[in-house]
Design a protein around this motif. Structure first.
Motif, PDB file in Angstrom:
ATOM      1  N   UNK A  45       0.969   7.415  -6.468  1.00 54.73           N
ATOM      2  CA  UNK A  45       0.653   8.705  -5.865  1.00 54.73           C
ATOM      3  C   UNK A  45       0.238   9.732  -6.909  1.00 54.73           C
ATOM      4  N   UNK A  46       0.721   9.538  -8.138  1.00 57.14           N
ATOM      5  CA  UNK A  46       0.382  10.462  -9.217  1.00 57.14           C
ATOM      6  C   UNK A  46      -0.885  10.058  -9.961  1.00 57.14           C
ATOM      7  N   UNK A  47      -1.506   8.949  -9.529  1.00 57.42           N
ATOM      8  CA  UNK A  47      -2.738   8.498 -10.161  1.00 57.42           C
ATOM      9  C   UNK A  47      -2.542   7.566 -11.329  1.00 57.42           C
ATOM     10  N   UNK A  48      -1.302   7.172 -11.596  1.00 57.92           N
ATOM     11  CA  UNK A  48      -1.024   6.230 -12.678  1.00 57.92           C
ATOM     12  C   UNK A  48      -1.241   4.785 -12.232  1.00 57.92           C
ATOM     13  N   UNK A  49      -1.233   3.885 -13.208  1.00 54.05           N
ATOM     14  CA  UNK A  49      -1.320   2.456 -12.921  1.00 54.05           C
ATOM     15  C   UNK A  49       0.043   1.958 -12.467  1.00 54.05           C
ATOM     16  N   UNK A  50       0.088   1.350 -11.303  1.00 54.66           N
ATOM     17  CA  UNK A  50       1.323   0.749 -10.795  1.00 54.66           C
ATOM     18  C   UNK A  50       1.136  -0.762 -10.789  1.00 54.66           C
ATOM     19  N   UNK A  51       1.799  -1.441 -11.703  1.00 54.48           N
ATOM     20  CA  UNK A  51       1.681  -2.893 -11.837  1.00 54.48           C
ATOM     21  C   UNK A  51       2.931  -3.550 -11.288  1.00 54.48           C
ATOM     22  N   UNK A  72      10.060  -9.048  -6.938  1.00 53.73           N
ATOM     23  CA  UNK A  72       8.909  -8.224  -7.293  1.00 53.73           C
ATOM     24  C   UNK A  72       9.399  -6.972  -8.002  1.00 53.73           C
ATOM     25  N   UNK A  73       8.931  -6.777  -9.224  1.00 50.55           N
ATOM     26  CA  UNK A  73       9.325  -5.620 -10.033  1.00 50.55           C
ATOM     27  C   UNK A  73       8.078  -4.800 -10.335  1.00 50.55           C
ATOM     28  N   UNK A  74       8.159  -3.491 -10.164  1.00 46.49           N
ATOM     29  CA  UNK A  74       7.011  -2.611 -10.368  1.00 46.49           C
ATOM     30  C   UNK A  74       7.247  -1.676 -11.546  1.00 46.49           C
ATOM     31  N   UNK A  75       6.222  -1.569 -12.373  1.00 50.76           N
ATOM     32  CA  UNK A  75       6.252  -0.627 -13.490  1.00 50.76           C
ATOM     33  C   UNK A  75       5.078   0.324 -13.383  1.00 50.76           C
ATOM     34  N   UNK A  76       5.294   1.566 -13.758  1.00 48.44           N
ATOM     35  CA  UNK A  76       4.247   2.575 -13.631  1.00 48.44           C
ATOM     36  C   UNK A  76       4.001   3.239 -14.980  1.00 48.44           C
ATOM     37  N   UNK A  77       2.735   3.559 -15.252  1.00 53.38           N
ATOM     38  CA  UNK A  77       2.400   4.220 -16.506  1.00 53.38           C
ATOM     39  C   UNK A  77       0.974   4.719 -16.494  1.00 53.38           C
ATOM     40  N   UNK A  78       0.610   5.482 -17.522  1.00 54.10           N
ATOM     41  CA  UNK A  78      -0.746   6.012 -17.607  1.00 54.10           C
ATOM     42  C   UNK A  78      -1.763   4.923 -17.892  1.00 54.10           C
ATOM     43  N   UNK A  79      -1.301   3.802 -18.456  1.00 60.64           N
ATOM     44  CA  UNK A  79      -2.163   2.658 -18.734  1.00 60.64           C
ATOM     45  C   UNK A  79      -1.452   1.392 -18.315  1.00 60.64           C
ATOM     46  N   UNK A 136      -7.445  -5.254   0.529  1.00 62.90           N
ATOM     47  CA  UNK A 136      -7.443  -4.036   1.315  1.00 62.90           C
ATOM     48  C   UNK A 136      -6.020  -3.504   1.407  1.00 62.90           C
ATOM     49  N   UNK A 137      -5.854  -2.202   1.210  1.00 65.72           N
ATOM     50  CA  UNK A 137      -4.521  -1.618   1.262  1.00 65.72           C
ATOM     51  C   UNK A 137      -3.790  -1.794  -0.053  1.00 65.72           C
ATOM     52  N   UNK A 138      -2.470  -1.772   0.007  1.00 65.41           N
ATOM     53  CA  UNK A 138      -1.648  -1.898  -1.180  1.00 65.41           C
ATOM     54  C   UNK A 138      -1.544  -3.363  -1.625  1.00 65.41           C
TER      55      UNK A 138
END
Length: 364
Positions: A45-51, A72-79, A136-138
């Motif tokens: 939602x903040x525009x970061x990469x969500x892997x 399933x584990x998610x990490x978020x960051x600017x890259x 399509x979608x998430x």
């Protein structure tokens, strides 16, 4: 002491040192390593990469009746590197991406995916053979436990094989191929495009109850452009598959009097010649086999010469429709301009290129 004897003693000494010190080098036990079998890339939602990474812990049981060993584990960051670091901090095991066979990318993350793909492949984090699919979608939703076949992302690759009539037998796109096409700009980079819908089906012996499952259709392709993504349906996908795939394509031909037959491509051979800087002559030879029909006759009595002509006509139509439909959107889906530029140093506008297509079909 002779030179050879001194050299032998020195070599032995070095081997002993390596053996001794190797015992002091930290090793990650296999049961502490998390094997990543699938990944998904979204925009947060903040525009970061969500892997998101789907892991299976080595040593855990995943047989019938056992609790799912996948998480399933998610990490978020600017890259993407920051996102990978976040996953490593969040996970109780050390993630290993060497065996990740599928990378799913959501539509909204495609714009920056070229750089992401280059990072993952260029740094050797992911294998170049990892298959990339736009969804399509998430994309994370596709890694959930509601996906059948032991809850692993390889389900997507298996699903590709079951819709060959829609995609013309088009091969999946590897991370290596996508990076090379994006960097060289000699080919039009594209990705298989998956849409999902829920369907209540029974699980396949994996110990969980029947519930809603996701059924995926990968009969479309997504072409990332500078001004947005273009999604083509099976009309374009079929032609691309029949030109680019070496085998596996399925062609359905409907005849007069409600007769029909279906052939599968066993092998494809292609050659090209060029003229005057604006003309390409392509010669496609298909070896096919008859896999189904409603003829009331024995297979040995079928007029295969007539069937060959009908298949040739159908393939030409499919490839022609694919080319013209993509051309209307300004997409050189078969890379004709780049081929001419390679040999002549320049190429005419897409609409001015002359493409002569010759199709020959032989039954095996």
């Amino acid at each position: 002491m002779s030179y050879k004897k001194s050299k032998g003693i020195l070599t032995l000494f070095l081997v002993v040192i390596l053996i001794v010190f190797s015992q002091w080098i930290p090793q990650i036990p296999i049961y502490e390593r998390g094997i990543v079998v699938g990944c998904a890339i979204d925009l947060s939602d903040s525009g970061n990469v969500a892997l998101s990474a789907q892991l299976v812990v080595a040593g855990s049981s995943s047989g019938p009746g056992s609790k799912s060993a996948y998480a399933v584990i998610t990490g978020e960051g600017e890259s993407v590197i920051s996102a990978l670091t976040a996953i490593a901090k969040e996970s109780a095991v050390v993630p290993s991406y060497a065996h990740c066979d599928t990378l799913l990318v959501s539509e909204d993350a495609i714009e920056d995916f070229k750089q992401t793909a280059y990072t993952l492949f260029g740094r050797g984090i992911f294998s170049g053979d990892c298959q990339v699919i736009a969804v399509k979608g998430k994309a994370k939703d596709a890694l959930g436990e509601s996906v059948p076949v032991q809850d692993i992302s390889a389900f997507y690759i298996n699903r590709v094989l079951s819709i060959k009539e829609k995609n013309g037998g088009r091969t999946t796109v590897s991370l290596k191929d996508f990076v090379e096409d994006s960097i060289s700009k000699k080919s039009t980079p594209y990705l298989p495009y998956a849409e999902s819908k829920k369907d209540a089906v029974a699980t396949q012996g994996n110990g969980s109850d029947s519930k809603d499952k996701y059924i995926f259709d990968i009969g479309k392709i997504l072409v990332p452009m500078d001004d947005g993504n273009i999604i083509f349906d099976s009309e374009v996908t079929q032609g691309v598959g029949l030109v680019e795939s070496k085998s596996g394509g399925v062609v359905f031909v409907k005849m007069e009097e409600d007769k029909f037959f279906t052939v599968q491509v066993i092998r494809t051979n292609q050659s090209n010649s060029y003229e005057k800087g604006d003309t390409i002559n392509s010669y496609l030879l298909y070896s096919v086999r008859l896999i189904e029909h409603n003829f009331k006759t024995h297979a040995t009595d079928i007029d295969y010469k007539k069937l060959s002509g009908l298949v040739e006509e159908e393939i030409r139509k499919k490839i022609g429709r694919s080319y013209s439909t993509a051309l209307d959107k300004g997409v050189d889906i078969f890379n004709l301009a780049s081929r001419l530029e390679k040999y002549y140093g320049s190429a005419p506008k897409l609409g001015d290129i002359k493409w002569n297509l010759s199709v020959t079909v032989r039954f095996k």
